[in-house]
Write an enzyme that holds these catalytic residues in place. Structure first.
Site, PDB file in Angstrom:
ATOM      1  N   ASP A  69      -3.850   3.401  14.195  1.00 44.16           N
ATOM      2  CA  ASP A  69      -3.354   3.774  13.233  1.00 44.16           C
ATOM      3  C   ASP A  69      -3.282   5.125  12.766  1.00 44.16           C
ATOM      4  OD1 ASP A  69      -5.191   3.420  11.305  1.00 44.16           O
ATOM      5  OD2 ASP A  69      -4.149   2.087  10.721  1.00 44.16           O
ATOM      6  N   ARG A  76       0.885  -1.151   0.016  1.00 42.68           N
ATOM      7  CA  ARG A  76      -0.265   0.264  -0.053  1.00 42.68           C
ATOM      8  C   ARG A  76       0.779   1.089   0.063  1.00 42.68           C
ATOM      9  NH1 ARG A  76      -4.610   1.705   4.397  1.00 42.68           N
ATOM     10  NH2 ARG A  76      -3.389   1.015   5.427  1.00 42.68           N
TER      11      ARG A  76
END
Length: 532
Positions: A443, A160
């Protein structure tokens, strides 16, 4: 260096080796071909936001009705992406990558975005780690003598890159910082695409934070350009798309259509989706959300989004992947683990029942739980693409109805948001982009929800369940208490709580809404990261 290219120094010979003249020339070519269109796409985001601020609402696009009504499908998945029943995600930290690849999951998404602090040395070391993982040479011996190596069976790797909004100041072409996603994807593809194909896999990307099909078209063109320049087979770069903005949810067909000449899948990025609802509709009182813990996948607007994603993907022959289970098992409290594991199992069983082909976890201990849920539904089948969910019919009015019956905003919810955001920002500033807080893996996406909810509640004068109004003064008093508590928790350990407080104030208590905490904190990130 290639002409008109400058790069910040690497810190190890392994990092330096990845910054070859040829690799940087490829990144420079990507920049020169795609930076202009990217600038236009980002300007279009601002224009749409101005319209939402003035009262417009997102919806299905009239001009693409023929795409939604059309009879077309995407390219089938390669063999090692046919079965994605368990996907584990995490940062590009060397130890975590080895553990994730060995976890028993079908897929590992190595995250250069929300789970990794965008500091040049960390990003470049992440590229080294990916390079070594592709060649199965990745290993680590800790100072205590513990050795980590790859097992015989490992998860399929997907990378990603960063979102379109982030720039990489360490890499300059023609005097302009290169877009973070072009640096991340460019170095990954240049160094690893052919090696992956030779190993029987392929170069696979997980694309984040798209706000519509025009941005998907940009990525499709980047992939075609890379395949041409690197002499890769056409369509060999598979793309999984995180549907994690409220705008992308209205353009799922269109996004798949733009990427249809390559294998493509979609993931229900639940945390960023909640963040996007707050961000895009920040001026609307009817989009004020309750405590974060109350915005589950069973509330009406999240359920509609989740089921529409499955129906859309399967109609087009694309995999649908469920959202994150963020629980991190406790080493001390088995009762916490028992309750949480039951909730994770329920979540994954619901994903499987809704027709998803797999789902996400954040910790290796959750892999068996997710696998069991999908094994029960899939059996020996690799997926359930044939489950077309023709019963799903969702209107744009239903997608825009964010009411949650019986929900509340509580003082505990405000405190949780303040405390989680503060502790995450402290971690992020110290170079750790994914951290366990209160037994949940936090996160950037979950920190974005936390700080955005605080901003939203203050902006709209939200009322707590006890009648108290959420004000800046109330939040500041809670922030004082949470800073003190976090200092005591840290003890003699390094921290950056003073800077974290500055950044929290900037992104949660400012008059104007800040689109991304990651861009707002880059100036603090560039300063000395020693302990406060």
């Amino acid at each position: 260096m290639p002409d008109s290219v400058t790069v910040a120094p690497a810190t190890t010979p392994e990092q330096e080796a990845l910054l070859s003249e040829e690799a940087l020339a490829f990144v420079a070519d990507l920049h020169r071909a795609f930076d202009g269109p990217l600038v236009e796409l980002l300007a279009a985001r601002d224009e749409r936001q101005a319209a939402f601020d003035a009262g417009a609402l997102p919806g299905f696009l009239p001009e693409t009705a023929d795409v939604r009504a059309g009879d077309w499908t995407v390219q089938p998945a390669p063999a090692d992406l046919a079965d994605r029943r368990v996907e584990i995600t995490g940062p590009v930290d060397r130890k975590m990558m080895i553990n994730a690849l060995n976890s028993g999951a079908n897929v590992f998404m190595a995250c250069f975005e929300d789970a990794t602090t965008p500091r040049w040395d960390l990003l470049l070391q992440g590229q080294v780690n990916v390079h070594d993982a592709v060649r199965r040479t990745i290993e680590l011996t800790t100072p205590e003598g513990k050795r980590y190596t790859l097992g015989d069976e490992t998860a399929t790797l997907i990378v990603r890159p960063r979102g379109l909004h982030l720039r990489e100041e360490a890499v300059q072409v023609d005097g302009t910082a290169v877009a973070g996603p072009l640096v991340d994807a460019g170095l990954f593809l240049f160094h690893n695409a052919k090696a992956l194909l030779e190993s029987g896999s392929g170069p696979y990307l997980y694309v984040p934070k798209l706000e519509g099909h025009r941005e998907a078209r940009w990525w499709a063109e980047v992939c075609r350009f890379a395949e041409d320049r690197l002499d890769l087979p056409a369509g060999s770069i598979a793309v999984s798309v995180l549907v994690e903005t409220v705008l992308a949810a209205f353009e799922m067909d269109e996004i798949l259509h733009e990427l249809r000449d390559r294998p493509v899948a979609m993931n229900a990025g639940r945390w960023d989706y909640i963040f996007s609802v707050i961000k895009k509709l920040r001026t609307r009182a009817d989009a004020v959300l309750p405590d974060r813990q109350q915005v589950t996948m069973t509330v009406p607007f999240m359920l509609r989004y989740a089921e529409l994603l499955v129906a859309t993907c399967h109609r087009r022959g694309a995999h649908a992947i469920g959202g994150m289970a963020a629980f991190v098992p406790s080493r001390r409290d088995e009762e916490v683990n028992r309750v949480a594991m039951a909730k994770v199992a329920e979540d994954k069983e619901r994903d499987a029942a809704q027709g998803y082909d797999g789902s996400w976890v954040a910790h290796p201990d959750l892999v068996p739980v997710c696998k069991a849920a999908f094994d029960a539904t899939l059996g020996d089948a690799p997926n359930q693409l044939g489950n077309l969910r023709e019963d799903v019919s969702v209107t744009e009015e239903e997608m825009r109805d964010f009411a949650i019956p019986g929900s509340t905003i509580t003082l505990a919810g405000v405190r949780n948001d303040v405390g989680v955001a503060l502790r995450y920002l402290d971690s992020w500033l110290r170079g750790v982009g994914a951290v366990a807080i209160h037994n949940l893996m936090e996160d950037a996406a979950t920190a974005e929800i936390s700080r955005s909810q605080v901003w939203q509640w203050i902006r709209h004068g939200a009322t707590l369940d006890d009648g108290t109004t959420v004000t800046r003064e109330l939040v500041e008093s809670i922030l004082d208490e949470e800073v003190d508590a976090a200092r005591k928790e840290a003890g003699d350990a390094p921290h950056r709580l003073d800077d974290a407080r500055v950044l929290f104030t900037r992104v949660a208590l400012g008059e104007e809404y800040v689109d991304f905490l990651t861009t707002a904190g880059l100036d603090l990130l560039a300063t000395d990261d020693a302990a406060a």
